[in-house]
Design a protein around this motif. Sequence first.
Motif, PDB file in Angstrom:
ATOM      1  N   SER A  20      16.652  16.847  -6.667  1.00 16.40           N
ATOM      2  CA  SER A  20      17.423  17.351  -7.806  1.00 16.40           C
ATOM      3  C   SER A  20      16.643  18.442  -8.526  1.00 16.40           C
ATOM      4  O   SER A  20      15.424  18.530  -8.418  1.00 16.40           O
ATOM      5  N   GLY A  21      17.354  19.261  -9.243  1.00 13.74           N
ATOM      6  CA  GLY A  21      16.706  20.323  -9.999  1.00 13.74           C
ATOM      7  C   GLY A  21      16.618  21.616  -9.214  1.00 13.74           C
ATOM      8  O   GLY A  21      16.300  22.663  -9.762  1.00 13.74           O
ATOM      9  N   ARG A  22      16.903  21.537  -7.908  1.00  9.47           N
ATOM     10  CA  ARG A  22      16.878  22.776  -7.122  1.00  9.47           C
ATOM     11  C   ARG A  22      18.055  23.641  -7.510  1.00  9.47           C
ATOM     12  O   ARG A  22      19.176  23.172  -7.626  1.00  9.47           O
ATOM     13  N   LYS A  23      17.796  24.920  -7.670  1.00  9.90           N
ATOM     14  CA  LYS A  23      18.879  25.837  -8.024  1.00  9.90           C
ATOM     15  C   LYS A  23      19.254  26.656  -6.799  1.00  9.90           C
ATOM     16  O   LYS A  23      18.435  26.911  -5.928  1.00  9.90           O
ATOM     17  N   LYS A  24      20.492  27.051  -6.761  1.00 14.79           N
ATOM     18  CA  LYS A  24      20.985  27.863  -5.657  1.00 14.79           C
ATOM     19  C   LYS A  24      20.152  29.150  -5.580  1.00 14.79           C
ATOM     20  O   LYS A  24      19.794  29.727  -6.594  1.00 14.79           O
ATOM     21  N   GLY A  77      12.560  18.037   1.908  1.00 14.70           N
ATOM     22  CA  GLY A  77      11.453  17.103   1.692  1.00 14.70           C
ATOM     23  C   GLY A  77      11.215  16.160   2.857  1.00 14.70           C
ATOM     24  O   GLY A  77      11.049  14.956   2.675  1.00 14.70           O
ATOM     25  N   LYS A  78      11.136  16.725   4.043  1.00 16.12           N
ATOM     26  CA  LYS A  78      10.898  15.894   5.223  1.00 16.12           C
ATOM     27  C   LYS A  78       9.415  15.543   5.361  1.00 16.12           C
ATOM     28  O   LYS A  78       9.058  14.469   5.822  1.00 16.12           O
ATOM     29  N   THR A  79       8.563  16.497   4.949  1.00 16.72           N
ATOM     30  CA  THR A  79       7.136  16.324   5.193  1.00 16.72           C
ATOM     31  C   THR A  79       6.601  15.031   4.602  1.00 16.72           C
ATOM     32  O   THR A  79       5.881  14.288   5.267  1.00 16.72           O
ATOM     33  N   ALA A 117       0.830  -1.206   0.000  1.00 14.92           N
ATOM     34  CA  ALA A 117       0.000   0.000   0.000  1.00 14.92           C
ATOM     35  C   ALA A 117       0.866   1.257   0.000  1.00 14.92           C
ATOM     36  O   ALA A 117       0.549   2.254  -0.658  1.00 14.92           O
ATOM     37  N   LEU A 118       1.976   1.191   0.736  1.00 10.17           N
ATOM     38  CA  LEU A 118       2.874   2.341   0.786  1.00 10.17           C
ATOM     39  C   LEU A 118       3.436   2.644  -0.600  1.00 10.17           C
ATOM     40  O   LEU A 118       3.435   3.793  -1.054  1.00 10.17           O
ATOM     41  N   ASP A 119       3.926   1.585  -1.246  1.00  7.20           N
ATOM     42  CA  ASP A 119       4.491   1.770  -2.584  1.00  7.20           C
ATOM     43  C   ASP A 119       3.468   2.363  -3.534  1.00  7.20           C
ATOM     44  O   ASP A 119       3.789   3.189  -4.385  1.00  7.20           O
ATOM     45  N   LYS A 120       2.251   1.939  -3.343  1.00  4.80           N
ATOM     46  CA  LYS A 120       1.201   2.425  -4.225  1.00  4.80           C
ATOM     47  C   LYS A 120       1.025   3.940  -4.039  1.00  4.80           C
ATOM     48  O   LYS A 120       0.936   4.693  -5.000  1.00  4.80           O
ATOM     49  N   LEU A 121       1.035   4.346  -2.783  1.00  6.88           N
ATOM     50  CA  LEU A 121       0.891   5.776  -2.519  1.00  6.88           C
ATOM     51  C   LEU A 121       2.098   6.541  -3.071  1.00  6.88           C
ATOM     52  O   LEU A 121       1.954   7.603  -3.686  1.00  6.88           O
ATOM     53  N   ILE A 122       3.266   5.976  -2.882  1.00  3.15           N
ATOM     54  CA  ILE A 122       4.484   6.641  -3.365  1.00  3.15           C
ATOM     55  C   ILE A 122       4.428   6.816  -4.884  1.00  3.15           C
ATOM     56  O   ILE A 122       4.843   7.837  -5.418  1.00  3.15           O
ATOM     57  N   SER A 123       3.848   5.826  -5.559  1.00  2.00           N
ATOM     58  CA  SER A 123       3.814   5.913  -7.021  1.00  2.00           C
ATOM     59  C   SER A 123       2.868   7.011  -7.508  1.00  2.00           C
ATOM     60  O   SER A 123       2.927   7.420  -8.663  1.00  2.00           O
ATOM     61  N   THR A 124       1.982   7.490  -6.617  1.00  2.00           N
ATOM     62  CA  THR A 124       1.090   8.571  -7.051  1.00  2.00           C
ATOM     63  C   THR A 124       1.718   9.950  -6.860  1.00  2.00           C
ATOM     64  O   THR A 124       1.149  10.961  -7.262  1.00  2.00           O
ATOM     65  N   LEU A 125       2.878  10.006  -6.235  1.00  2.00           N
ATOM     66  CA  LEU A 125       3.509  11.310  -5.987  1.00  2.00           C
ATOM     67  C   LEU A 125       3.978  11.920  -7.297  1.00  2.00           C
ATOM     68  O   LEU A 125       4.352  11.199  -8.224  1.00  2.00           O
ATOM     69  N   PHE A 183       6.642  13.268  -7.840  1.00  2.00           N
ATOM     70  CA  PHE A 183       8.103  13.194  -7.963  1.00  2.00           C
ATOM     71  C   PHE A 183       8.591  11.855  -7.438  1.00  2.00           C
ATOM     72  O   PHE A 183       7.840  11.107  -6.804  1.00  2.00           O
ATOM     73  N   LYS A 184       9.838  11.570  -7.729  1.00  2.00           N
ATOM     74  CA  LYS A 184      10.456  10.350  -7.220  1.00  2.00           C
ATOM     75  C   LYS A 184      11.171  10.716  -5.927  1.00  2.00           C
ATOM     76  O   LYS A 184      11.776  11.782  -5.829  1.00  2.00           O
ATOM     77  N   LEU A 185      11.091   9.849  -4.941  1.00  2.01           N
ATOM     78  CA  LEU A 185      11.809  10.140  -3.693  1.00  2.01           C
ATOM     79  C   LEU A 185      13.311  10.152  -3.966  1.00  2.01           C
ATOM     80  O   LEU A 185      13.808   9.384  -4.779  1.00  2.01           O
ATOM     81  N   THR A 186      14.006  11.029  -3.282  1.00  2.28           N
ATOM     82  CA  THR A 186      15.460  11.044  -3.442  1.00  2.28           C
ATOM     83  C   THR A 186      16.058   9.850  -2.701  1.00  2.28           C
ATOM     84  O   THR A 186      15.393   9.215  -1.882  1.00  2.28           O
ATOM     85  N   GLU A 187      17.308   9.588  -2.986  1.00  3.44           N
ATOM     86  CA  GLU A 187      17.989   8.460  -2.351  1.00  3.44           C
ATOM     87  C   GLU A 187      17.956   8.602  -0.826  1.00  3.44           C
ATOM     88  O   GLU A 187      17.677   7.656  -0.104  1.00  3.44           O
ATOM     89  N   ASP A 188      18.246   9.824  -0.373  1.00  6.38           N
ATOM     90  CA  ASP A 188      18.240  10.064   1.072  1.00  6.38           C
ATOM     91  C   ASP A 188      16.852   9.871   1.666  1.00  6.38           C
ATOM     92  O   ASP A 188      16.705   9.336   2.761  1.00  6.38           O
ATOM     93  N   GLN A 189      15.854  10.316   0.945  1.00  4.42           N
ATOM     94  CA  GLN A 189      14.481  10.138   1.438  1.00  4.42           C
ATOM     95  C   GLN A 189      14.150   8.658   1.567  1.00  4.42           C
ATOM     96  O   GLN A 189      13.573   8.220   2.561  1.00  4.42           O
ATOM     97  N   ASP A 190      14.557   7.892   0.566  1.00  2.00           N
ATOM     98  CA  ASP A 190      14.360   6.442   0.620  1.00  2.00           C
ATOM     99  C   ASP A 190      15.021   5.847   1.847  1.00  2.00           C
ATOM    100  O   ASP A 190      14.442   5.032   2.561  1.00  2.00           O
TER     101      ASP A 190
END
Length: 650
Positions: A418-422, A270-272, A226-234, A236-243
């Motif tokens: 990724s994609g965040r600019k300074k 992206g803690k939230t 169920a978790l994976d399913k919810l993640i797939s609706t986001l 964006f893709k979770l970052t490595e650190d988030q994973d």
Amino acid sequence: MLLNKLNIYSVLDLTTHFPYRYDLIKRSDLKSCNEEDKVIIDGKVDSIPILIRLKNNLNKMNFRLTTSDGNIVGVSIFNRAFLKKSLEVGTSITVFGKFEKQKNIIVASEIRVGLLPKGERIEPVYHGTVGLNSKTLSSLINNALMDYGNDLEDYIPKYLIEKYNFLNKKTALNIVHNPPSYDKLKEARIRLKYEELFCFMTKINYLKLKNKTRENGIAKTINYEALDKLISTLPFKLTEDQDKVLTEILDDLSSSNRMNRLLQGDVGSGKTIIAILAMYACVLSGYTTALMAPTEILANQHYNNIKNLLKGTNIKIELLTGSITKAKKDEIYKRLENGEIDIIIGTHALIQEGVTYKNLGLVVTDEQHRFGVLQRTCLQNKGVTPDILYMSATPIPRTYALTIYGDMDISTIKTLPSGRKKIDTFLKSTSEIKDVLKMMYEELLNNHQIYVIAPLIEENENSDLTTVNELKDKMELAFQGKFNIDIIHGKLRQVEKDKIMEKFVNNETQILISTTVIEVGVDVPNTTMIVIFDANRFGLSTLHQLRGRVGRSNLKSKCVLISDSDTKRLDVMTKTNDGFEISEEDFKLRGHGDLFGVKQSGDMTFKIADIKEDYKILLQTKKDSLEFLTNSDESLKKLKNEIISTIQEG
Ligand code: ADP
Ligand code: MG
């Protein structure tokens, strides 16, 4: 009693009243000195001191000195009129001061009557108080050491003293108060620092162990599918650190040990979403979860976010803040009591007296640094034994994290999505306001939005700080009604705040003028510029938090700090976007007390150790104290109890 003024109540307090610095007493040879050198000179008073009264109650005394090597030099000293009667011609004295070679005078900072012992000497200097100077303290301390030194408890267990070949405690104290050499001093100090940190880490580790073994937590069954399913609706893709941190948290949730974890990550990392996923997992396994935020704006934002994310499910989500109606509150309380709510989001209202939870499985605290220690424990005690997840965007230097959150496990999100600019940061003076308005205009033309921050709401006759009201007038004038401008601040009623935020989120308003209420957590990714007036009024960490309101998408963002003073400090902001570096700098400039809201317990202040400098020792004691605590040797029991008994529960 004078000693009490220095917080000295016992022999131990007295003998651990450590010098704050040491002076090297070494006689100078005036001939080989340069202009303005610091000197220490022995000699005899050679002329009657002449006292000159200056204005504002100041005075100055001049006399001639024949030095012990036969030279003659002038001496002046300020504000020591009381010394005049002891400085008779012929008296032997030692003069400490600065040598003005050209004029052949010593501007003395201190004069001691009677010659000091010859040779090199390292002299301890103590913080004293009125009526209790460094010299008196020194002799009190030495008397105490002589009489009671052998009775002082040594908190380092014998086997560690042997392992590290440490000095015994009395010897170490003697050396620190009367150093024979710098080498010995160093050796003694290390030993005493070790002892202090060892006690500290023993307590922290004790709490940590207690947390792990005490009141066993609830092992939840994680529904990964169920978790994976919810993640797939986001979107964006979770970052490595988030994973990685999500895995750490899920492992904790499914373990029967109680979770006590800090999720650390810079602003915008992206803690939230991680918290939401953890909460979702918890709900799926049949428990209620609570999310506590420091402001209503933030609680609202989380509420809307979570509702939106979980809209396809039948999970029951409610918001509990100070400003909802009494009737609604009562209804929520009741449902919480009956375990009829899955996710409850709120502010301090969540931990108000009278709120009881059924089946509380996980508590998440956002922006942990905004809450005090007391509030932290308060929510912990609410449930049976819920897992606890704290989130903080205040990157705490490792040393501090270890001490303040030492009883917790820590998960860190290091890299931003990724994609965040300074975020380009500019420091401008008030005279450059036209440039700033121009920059704003460009952003607005690109259909982006802007935050403008001021320290005050209303004019105040005692201050000339910028106010949000005054800025609104200015901005209206500058942009001539082409864009919509709103004001938000903490004194507005919640319904008003909600309305204003909603309009801003929907881009019905382009400029939002605010006090620091938007400092924490607010997330409106289309906002690409933040202008902060009177920036010098804010700490660097607050500025970093404020700046973190922009740059929350792949749009290039700007931050403008306006200030006519304190530019050196503010310049740090233009140089780095790294919250870690900034907090280090803030710690250096303002000390740590400030950053964590309510003053942390007195445990954080050390007498001789310095957690920044002595990090290596800290790490060693962390390891050693853990071994010590888990060592089953009966003979250590007494010492363990003695150290642990000084823990102040709170
Ligand atoms: P913070 O750690 O400061 O609380 P948030 O959780 O508010 O940060 O996240 C900041 C923004 O980044 C939000 O708009 C969020 O939706 C977005 N975000 C989170 N994770 C990712 C990701 N992996 N990729 C892209 N955007 C993300
Ligand atoms: Mg946040």
